[in-house]
Design an enzyme around this catalytic site. Sequence first.
Site, PDB file in Angstrom:
ATOM      1  CG  HIS A  88      24.868  49.964  64.754  1.00 21.93           C
ATOM      2  ND1 HIS A  88      25.501  48.581  64.127  1.00 21.93           N
ATOM      3  CD2 HIS A  88      25.160  51.610  64.181  1.00 21.93           C
ATOM      4  CE1 HIS A  88      25.849  49.070  62.853  1.00 21.93           C
ATOM      5  NE2 HIS A  88      26.198  50.729  62.789  1.00 21.93           N
ATOM      6  CG  PHE A  89      18.465  50.135  67.605  1.00 22.27           C
ATOM      7  CD1 PHE A  89      18.816  51.211  67.322  1.00 22.27           C
ATOM      8  CD2 PHE A  89      16.870  49.425  66.839  1.00 22.27           C
ATOM      9  CE1 PHE A  89      18.385  52.561  66.425  1.00 22.27           C
ATOM     10  CE2 PHE A  89      16.162  51.289  66.080  1.00 22.27           C
ATOM     11  CZ  PHE A  89      17.002  52.046  66.367  1.00 22.27           C
ATOM     12  NE  ARG A  90      25.446  50.621  70.145  1.00 23.61           N
ATOM     13  CZ  ARG A  90      26.272  50.672  69.290  1.00 23.61           C
ATOM     14  NH1 ARG A  90      26.565  49.460  68.463  1.00 23.61           N
ATOM     15  NH2 ARG A  90      27.043  51.469  68.898  1.00 23.61           N
TER      16      ARG A  90
ATOM     17  CG  HIS B 129      31.654  49.831  57.672  1.00 24.11           C
ATOM     18  ND1 HIS B 129      31.094  50.938  58.940  1.00 24.11           N
ATOM     19  CD2 HIS B 129      32.738  51.015  57.646  1.00 24.11           C
ATOM     20  CE1 HIS B 129      31.791  51.433  59.106  1.00 24.11           C
ATOM     21  NE2 HIS B 129      33.240  51.815  58.584  1.00 24.11           N
TER      22      HIS B 129
ATOM     23  CG  HIS C 222      28.024  54.358  56.542  1.00 20.85           C
ATOM     24  ND1 HIS C 222      29.174  54.247  56.106  1.00 20.85           N
ATOM     25  CD2 HIS C 222      28.239  54.024  57.702  1.00 20.85           C
ATOM     26  CE1 HIS C 222      29.453  52.653  57.381  1.00 20.85           C
ATOM     27  NE2 HIS C 222      29.254  53.162  57.919  1.00 20.85           N
TER      28      HIS C 222
ATOM     29  CG  ASP D 202      26.253  53.837  61.316  1.00 21.42           C
ATOM     30  OD1 ASP D 202      25.827  53.152  61.810  1.00 21.42           O
ATOM     31  OD2 ASP D 202      27.583  54.778  61.282  1.00 21.42           O
TER      32      ASP D 202
ATOM     33  CG  HIS E  29      29.088  54.494  71.776  1.00 17.75           C
ATOM     34  ND1 HIS E  29      29.654  52.226  71.238  1.00 17.75           N
ATOM     35  CD2 HIS E  29      29.930  54.766  70.171  1.00 17.75           C
ATOM     36  CE1 HIS E  29      29.929  52.252  70.524  1.00 17.75           C
ATOM     37  NE2 HIS E  29      29.749  53.087  69.780  1.00 17.75           N
TER      38      HIS E  29
HETATM   39  O1  DOR Z   1      30.665  55.014  63.848  1.00 16.33           O
HETATM   40  C1  DOR Z   1      29.693  53.690  63.794  1.00 16.33           C
HETATM   41  N1  DOR Z   1      30.013  52.685  64.851  1.00 16.33           N
HETATM   42  N2  DOR Z   1      30.553  53.040  62.570  1.00 16.33           N
HETATM   43  C2  DOR Z   1      29.994  51.870  62.284  1.00 16.33           C
HETATM   44  O2  DOR Z   1      29.946  51.597  61.542  1.00 16.33           O
HETATM   45  C3  DOR Z   1      29.681  50.925  63.892  1.00 16.33           C
HETATM   46  C4  DOR Z   1      29.167  51.701  65.214  1.00 16.33           C
HETATM   47  C5  DOR Z   1      29.083  51.144  66.693  1.00 16.33           C
HETATM   48  O3  DOR Z   1      28.433  49.723  65.962  1.00 16.33           O
HETATM   49  O4  DOR Z   1      29.685  51.113  67.022  1.00 16.33           O
END
Ligand code: DOR
Length: 447
Positions: A73-75, A187, A241, A312, A316
């Site tokens: 997840h590269f935001r 997921h 995962h 994964d 944050h």
């Molecule tokens: O812990 C997680 N955070 N699992 C996910 O599948 C989504 C991800 C996120 O996008 O923060």
Amino acid sequence: MVANSALIVRHARILLPDGNFIIGDVQVTGGTIVRVIDASNSAQPISSPGNDTIEIDASGLTLLPGVIDPQVHFRDPGLEHKEDLFTATCACAKGGVTSFLEMPNTKPLTTTQATLNSKLQLAAQKCLVNYGFFIGATPEVLPDLIQANPTPGIKIFMGSMHGPLLNDQEEGLEKIFAYGDRLIAVHAENQARITERRQQFAGITDPAIHSQIQDNQAALEATQLAMKLSKKYQRRLHILHMSTAEEADLLREDKPAWVTAEVTPQHLLLNTSAYQTIGTLAQMNPPLRSPHDNEVLWQALLDGVIDFIATDHAPHTLEEKAQTYPNSPSGMPGVETSLPLMLTQAMQGRCTVAQVANWMSTAVAKAYRIPNKGAIAPGYDADLVLVDLDTYRPVLREELQTKCKWSPFEGWNLTGFPVVTIVGGQVVFDRGTIHPTVRGQALRFDA
Ligand code: DOR
């Protein structure tokens, strides 16, 4: 491919596609591996071509196919305060990750050809490594879901998601499984069970409760449902995962040829004891489990029940993570640590280096039908990583490239760190230095 990418890697310990190693040289022209020479068969050494050829002395280092990380997840776009495609791929370069498959929970969501196109355009400008983007399923089944290109497949969040990407109703899921034939990656957590247990445990702020709220049963029930639908429609299914012993046992008993599964390094190497030491930094979805789950997942990976590894990577900020549970967000970064974590396991005898390369590159290329990647052989793309398997050093916060600047593995003493990373024949990371002008390419996925 890339014009100025004549390169020779000399005196490396090279992993061959058959799992054996040779000491020798690899010659790259135009982004493609053209020769792999065994030094012990000195009949045809690679002579130095012109001045514009880069030569790398890899004495004492091991050459592996570059890591293909199939879940990150590269935001970017929309959540760039956590990470963006440039910072994330600097982290990839440092971690030996030469290609990635990214998830659709950005802003806007990647659910249409138009949003996929914008992400591909951003990636062409910002990515130091090769890129591919999943298309996200919403309960309103759009034609783009089967037509959008290029994409590794459809991502379904069965749980642990808010808003339009949540697909928690069997009827809606069935429509997606019945529609088209491209790969579906799930997921797998049962949202109804999570919602009920969140109410039951409301008011508890110890993050350890996260693993009880989103418990093994929640994961198992969703995986069972995905398997049921996949079997009914013989639909290509990938379980993202996988985190529990129960799911591994389920697949061990009955895994159709068209189903694959992945596990993260954190679900193999961390468990619920991590909440005591790193608190909410250990919070992710699906949650960390017990040491027993770690063991069963490892065995499933060794036995081929689980096919490959994904990080994964879901960063944050530390400020966001510092909020009190359950306001703290779930997710942890991973692309900078995954390869050394797994190679350290190999050097400690838990698996082999060849198995790690298979789980982190070859098997991923095969499962997602990414042509010409995942092996060191003539005709393959020159996506390569040279690692040092002799030196141990700790994971240090100040060295991290990810924008979030933390890792759940800080302080872990690891070996197998990348020394040089090569993307399409271009050196993108070299002994501590990132070359920020290198750009990767859009991945292709064979039908
Ligand atoms: O812990 C997680 N955070 N699992 C996910 O599948 C989504 C991800 C996120 O996008 O923060």
